[in-house]
Design an enzyme around this catalytic site. Structure first.
Site, PDB file in Angstrom:
ATOM      1  N   ASP A  61      59.996  63.974  -9.630  1.00 57.54           N
ATOM      2  CA  ASP A  61      61.222  63.671 -10.386  1.00 57.54           C
ATOM      3  C   ASP A  61      62.082  64.908 -10.637  1.00 57.54           C
ATOM      4  OD1 ASP A  61      60.609  60.973 -10.527  1.00 57.54           O
ATOM      5  OD2 ASP A  61      59.562  61.168 -12.443  1.00 57.54           O
ATOM      6  N   ARG A  99      65.680  48.811  -4.314  1.00 58.74           N
ATOM      7  CA  ARG A  99      64.485  49.646  -4.150  1.00 58.74           C
ATOM      8  C   ARG A  99      63.296  48.853  -3.592  1.00 58.74           C
ATOM      9  NH1 ARG A  99      63.836  53.353  -9.302  1.00 58.74           N
ATOM     10  NH2 ARG A  99      62.298  54.337  -7.925  1.00 58.74           N
TER      11      ARG A  99
HETATM   12  C1  S3P Z   1      56.363  57.090 -12.570  1.00 58.57           C
HETATM   13  C2  S3P Z   1      55.963  57.454 -11.332  1.00 58.57           C
HETATM   14  C3  S3P Z   1      56.842  58.119 -10.348  1.00 58.57           C
HETATM   15  C4  S3P Z   1      58.105  58.678 -10.972  1.00 58.57           C
HETATM   16  C5  S3P Z   1      58.718  57.740 -11.961  1.00 58.57           C
HETATM   17  C6  S3P Z   1      57.732  57.387 -13.066  1.00 58.57           C
HETATM   18  C7  S3P Z   1      55.410  56.414 -13.463  1.00 58.57           C
HETATM   19  O1  S3P Z   1      57.172  57.193  -9.336  1.00 58.57           O
HETATM   20  O2  S3P Z   1      59.048  58.981  -9.963  1.00 58.57           O
HETATM   21  O3  S3P Z   1      59.851  58.329 -12.558  1.00 58.57           O
HETATM   22  O4  S3P Z   1      55.653  56.335 -14.673  1.00 58.57           O
HETATM   23  O5  S3P Z   1      54.366  55.944 -12.950  1.00 58.57           O
HETATM   24  P1  S3P Z   1      56.195  56.998  -8.059  1.00 58.57           P
HETATM   25  O6  S3P Z   1      54.844  56.900  -8.620  1.00 58.57           O
HETATM   26  O7  S3P Z   1      56.628  55.755  -7.382  1.00 58.57           O
HETATM   27  O8  S3P Z   1      56.416  58.232  -7.236  1.00 58.57           O
END
Ligand code: S3P
Length: 435
Positions: free
Chosen positions: A317, A125
């Site tokens: 999500d 990632r």
């Molecule tokens: C999260 C932010 C999201 C989400 C992840 C949890 C967090 O990712 O997809 O499951 O806890 O800040 P991104 O902020 O990279 O989209």
């Protein structure tokens, strides 16, 4: 980890009342802020998932003491902003992008070096989205061509910056704000679209001066965090699988109790409403500064929609579950503006498109989304690519499918939703391990 496959057979209607486990985002953050605070924080509703336990184990290696008075509870003995101790051990974030990106910001401000590693999925990632702006703040982080492992050099002097992330990401924002605690001057993040604000609200609760509004957050370094107790709401993203399942299985009526309804998380409710769903919000209240409520979801035939672009970040999500809702709906659903799905625990556009195709659904993959023609879902064999949300989405699809859906590689459901199978079968799923 040993491989676990599941079979989801036709089932339902879904009936009863359930409480899903604690919120993953809030659980990660409560550990981190509890660790950096002065004093003792009691966390209730903590997610006993592999992702959040990995964060606890890392903080433990850095000298933070935790007690577990009962499952779903942690007492965190804070060490203060400068109390973490370095370790020669690598720090294993497992499958957790949130753990790795937020810890990168937190560790960039320490006096010692550290190395963050992850599992196969996390090792693929992108990390430049955090290491580049942290570098602008003065951090030095070595990567493997922009991917983990992250080797974070300690003893760097950080300075605040104003940063405009190119993508809407709470993880980027949070990494910068965590580094900003250790920086000279002001750290400001201005987002292209507002993202979940748990870092901001929790910093405020822990007594750190911060200014924030949707899409903007700004703080100065050099203050102190003071321990507070944290009540973690039930995770909307885990509730999402049951919300969609009850929407699409005839005769269902399911109550999901005390679900966290942070407005930056609930885009799925807006999407399902556009598709004609019957969802009522009851017992609205706040807990620990977050909106929570019971959701009562009743079956009603859904119809396809062109999903408005502006709700995409608020349901980032929930897309795997929405793909299943679209496959069960009447007519075409078009999803655009969701290219971020390609860099989640798996490439979620490809994982869902390939899986639904294997179940006979007509779906065209687009670079930033998909066009899904609703209709009959058939049985099939699909690969979850070790992605928890793909596995749970096909468990829902199986409820309606004309034959069993065999779902490969489901062990990672434990990263976010321990006990999913038991809870699901208790309300009418027909899900079991492949033996
Ligand atoms: C999260 C932010 C999201 C989400 C992840 C949890 C967090 O990712 O997809 O499951 O806890 O800040 P991104 O902020 O990279 O989209």
């Amino acid at each position: 980890m040993s491989r676990i496959d599941w079979t989801s057979h036709q089932g339902g209607p879904l009936r009863g009342e359930i409480t899903v486990p604690g919120d993953k985002s809030v659980s990660h953050r409560s550990l981190m802020f509890g660790a950096l605070a002065e004093g003792t924080s009691h966390i209730r509703g903590f997610l006993e998932g592999e992702d959040t336990r990995a964060t606890a184990a890392i903080l433990g290696k850095l000298g933070v003491r935790f007690e577990t008075p009962a499952p779903g509870e942690r007492i965190v003995h804070g060490v203060g902003l400068h109390g973490l101790r370095g370790t020669a051990d690598t720090l294993d974030c497992g499958n957790a992008g949130t753990g790795m990106r937020l810890l990168a910001g937190l560790l960039a401000g320490q006096a010692f070096d550290s190395t963050l590693v992850g599992d196969e999925s996390l090792s693929r990632r992108p990390m430049r989205r955090v290491t580049d702006p942290l570098g602008e703040m003065g951090a030095q982080i070595d990567t493997n061509d922009g991917k983990p492992p992250l080797h974070i050099h300690g003893g760097r002097k950080l300075k605040g910056i104003t940063y405009h992330p190119p993508v809407a990401s709470a993880q980027i924002k949070s990494a910068l704000l965590l580094a900003g605690l250790y920086a000279d001057g002001t750290t400001e993040v201005i987002e292209p679209h507002p993202t979940r604000d748990y870092t901001e609200s929790m910093l405020k609760a822990f007594g750190w001066p911060i200014e924030y509004s949707p899409g903007k957050a700004k703080l100065d370094g050099g203050h102190t965090l003071r321990a507070v107790d944290v009540d973690v709401p039930a995770d909307f993203s885990s509730a999402a699988f049951f919300i969609v399942a009850a929407c699409i299985v005839p005769g269902s009526e399911l109550r999901l109790k005390a679900v966290g309804l942070n407005p930056r998380r609930t885009g799925l409710l807006a999407a399902l409403e556009l598709m004609g769903a019957d969802i009522t919000v009851e017992n609205e209240r706040t807990s620990g500064g977050e909106d929570i409520a019971d959701l009562v979801v009743r079956y009603r035939r859904l119809h396809g929609v062109a999903l408005p672009l502006d709700i995409v970040p608020d349901m980032i999500d929930e897309f795997p579950a929405l793909f299943v809702a679209a496959a069960a709906a009447e007519g075409m659903t078009t999803i655009r503006g969701a290219a971020e799905l390609r860099v989640k625990e798996s490439d979620r556009i490809a994982s869902m498109a390939n899986g639904l195709k294997a179940c006979g659904v007509l779906i065209d993959e687009l670079p930033d989304g998909a066009m899904i023609r609703g209709g009959q879902i058939h049985g099939g064999t699909i690969d979850s690519h070790g992605d928890h949300r793909i596995a749970m989405s096909f468990a829902i699809a199986g409820l309606l499918a004309s034959g069993p859906i065999v779902i490969g590689d489901c062990a990672n459901v434990a990263t976010s939703f321990p006990g999913f199978m038991e809870l699901a079968n208790g309300v009418g799923f027909n899900l079991g391990p492949v033996r």
